[in-house]
Design a protein around this motif. Structure first.
Motif, short mmCIF file in Angstrom:
data_model
loop_
_atom_site.label_atom_id
_atom_site.label_comp_id
_atom_site.label_asym_id
_atom_site.label_seq_id
_atom_site.Cartn_x
_atom_site.Cartn_y
_atom_site.Cartn_z
N ASP A 187 -31.50 24.20 -52.75
CA ASP A 187 -30.70 23.16 -52.12
C ASP A 187 -29.20 23.45 -52.15
N LEU A 188 -28.72 24.06 -53.23
CA LEU A 188 -27.30 24.42 -53.31
C LEU A 188 -26.94 25.40 -52.19
N LEU A 189 -27.81 26.37 -51.94
CA LEU A 189 -27.56 27.34 -50.88
C LEU A 189 -27.71 26.71 -49.50
N LYS A 190 -28.63 25.77 -49.37
CA LYS A 190 -28.79 25.05 -48.11
C LYS A 190 -27.51 24.28 -47.79
N ASN A 191 -26.89 23.71 -48.80
CA ASN A 191 -25.64 22.99 -48.62
C ASN A 191 -24.54 23.95 -48.12
N GLU A 192 -24.47 25.12 -48.71
CA GLU A 192 -23.51 26.14 -48.27
C GLU A 192 -23.80 26.56 -46.82
N PHE A 205 -24.88 34.15 -40.87
CA PHE A 205 -25.74 34.68 -41.93
C PHE A 205 -25.04 35.74 -42.77
N ARG A 206 -24.12 36.47 -42.18
CA ARG A 206 -23.32 37.43 -42.96
C ARG A 206 -22.42 36.66 -43.95
N ASP A 207 -21.84 35.57 -43.46
CA ASP A 207 -21.00 34.74 -44.34
C ASP A 207 -21.84 34.08 -45.44
N LEU A 208 -23.05 33.66 -45.10
CA LEU A 208 -23.94 33.08 -46.12
C LEU A 208 -24.28 34.14 -47.16
N ASP A 209 -24.55 35.34 -46.71
CA ASP A 209 -24.86 36.44 -47.63
C ASP A 209 -23.70 36.66 -48.61
N LYS A 210 -22.49 36.68 -48.10
CA LYS A 210 -21.30 36.85 -48.96
C LYS A 210 -21.16 35.69 -49.92
N ARG A 211 -21.39 34.48 -49.42
CA ARG A 211 -21.26 33.30 -50.28
C ARG A 211 -22.29 33.32 -51.40
N ILE A 212 -23.51 33.72 -51.11
CA ILE A 212 -24.55 33.83 -52.14
C ILE A 212 -24.14 34.87 -53.18
N ALA A 213 -23.59 35.98 -52.73
CA ALA A 213 -23.12 37.02 -53.66
C ALA A 213 -22.05 36.45 -54.59
N GLU A 214 -21.14 35.65 -54.05
CA GLU A 214 -20.10 35.03 -54.87
C GLU A 214 -20.70 34.06 -55.89
N LYS A 222 -33.30 36.38 -52.99
CA LYS A 222 -33.02 36.51 -51.56
C LYS A 222 -33.60 35.32 -50.81
N THR A 223 -32.79 34.69 -49.96
CA THR A 223 -33.25 33.56 -49.17
C THR A 223 -33.90 34.06 -47.89
N LYS A 224 -34.77 33.24 -47.34
CA LYS A 224 -35.46 33.61 -46.12
C LYS A 224 -35.30 32.49 -45.10
N PHE A 270 -29.83 41.12 -44.68
CA PHE A 270 -28.69 41.36 -45.56
C PHE A 270 -29.18 41.39 -47.00
N GLU A 271 -28.31 41.68 -47.91
CA GLU A 271 -28.68 41.80 -49.32
C GLU A 271 -29.29 40.51 -49.88
N ASN A 272 -28.72 39.37 -49.50
CA ASN A 272 -29.16 38.08 -50.06
C ASN A 272 -29.85 37.17 -49.06
N VAL A 273 -29.89 37.58 -47.79
CA VAL A 273 -30.45 36.73 -46.73
C VAL A 273 -31.27 37.58 -45.78
N GLY A 274 -32.51 37.14 -45.54
CA GLY A 274 -33.35 37.76 -44.53
C GLY A 274 -33.63 36.73 -43.44
N VAL A 275 -33.45 37.14 -42.19
CA VAL A 275 -33.64 36.22 -41.06
C VAL A 275 -34.67 36.80 -40.11
N GLU A 276 -35.68 36.00 -39.80
CA GLU A 276 -36.69 36.37 -38.83
C GLU A 276 -36.65 35.36 -37.70
N THR A 277 -37.17 35.77 -36.55
CA THR A 277 -37.26 34.88 -35.41
C THR A 277 -38.67 34.95 -34.83
N ILE A 278 -39.17 33.82 -34.40
CA ILE A 278 -40.49 33.79 -33.78
C ILE A 278 -40.42 34.55 -32.45
#
Length: 167
Positions: free
Chosen positions: A73-78, A12-21, A36-38, A111-119
């Motif tokens: 979908d573009l971010l899902k692919n990443e 998720f940290r890498d996804l956050d960086k990729r979204i920033a790019e 921001k993705t969730k 993160f700045e671009n990604v929020g992750v929750e868990t049940i």
């Protein structure tokens, strides 16, 4: 390799960086930026992401990542590329996972671009006990015997589960 939680944090940290790019590229091209993705982790993934729970119970390792995604979908692919790099696969059927009444979601990463929750773990266990008792028999037995979840049995019964499945 690290714990599942550490692996997920890396992904998720890498996804956050990729979204920033991607957003930087889109900004220079005058395109709309991604908000921001969730991500909501469910099922076995949510249990394995909890270091305390994964140390306490016999959890089957799985390559499937169970999650509900709120992203383009573009971010899902990443995201799926990042998972593959870590030896994981996004379970496209995650939306079918039953979430019991009273489930709570807890922040895992923000993160700045990604929020992750868990049940919450008890709700994940209730879901497994009610919807896939045979597959999760040993895990549910361990959870009931642990006394870690004082309302687990009541919640299983209230949602139509049968305790004889775990006898």
């Amino acid at each position: 390799m690290g714990t599942t939680r550490q692996r997920l944090e890396r992904i998720f940290r890498d996804l956050d960086k990729r979204i920033a790019e991607i957003n930087f590229e889109r900004r220079t091209e005058g395109l709309r930026l991604f908000s921001k993705t969730k991500v909501r982790l469910l099922g076995q993934t949510s249990l394995m992401a909890n270091d305390r729970i994964s140390a306490m119970f016999s959890l089957a390792q799985t390559a499937d990542l169970d999650a509900v995604l709120k992203m383009d979908d573009l971010l899902k692919n990443e995201f799926t590329k990042l998972l593959i790099r870590e030896g994981l696969v996004y379970d496209e059927d995650s939306y079918l996972i039953w979430i019991p009444h009273g489930a709570k979601f807890e922040r895992l990463f923000d993160f700045e671009n990604v929020g992750v929750e868990t049940i919450d773990p008890e709700s994940a266990l209730v879901s497994k006990a009610v919807k896939a008792p045979e597959k999760n028999k040993q895990l549910i037995r361990e959870a009931i015997a642990s006394d870690e979840f004082p309302t687990l049995v009541d919640r299983i019964l209230a949602n139509g589960g049968k305790l004889e499945n775990f006898a």
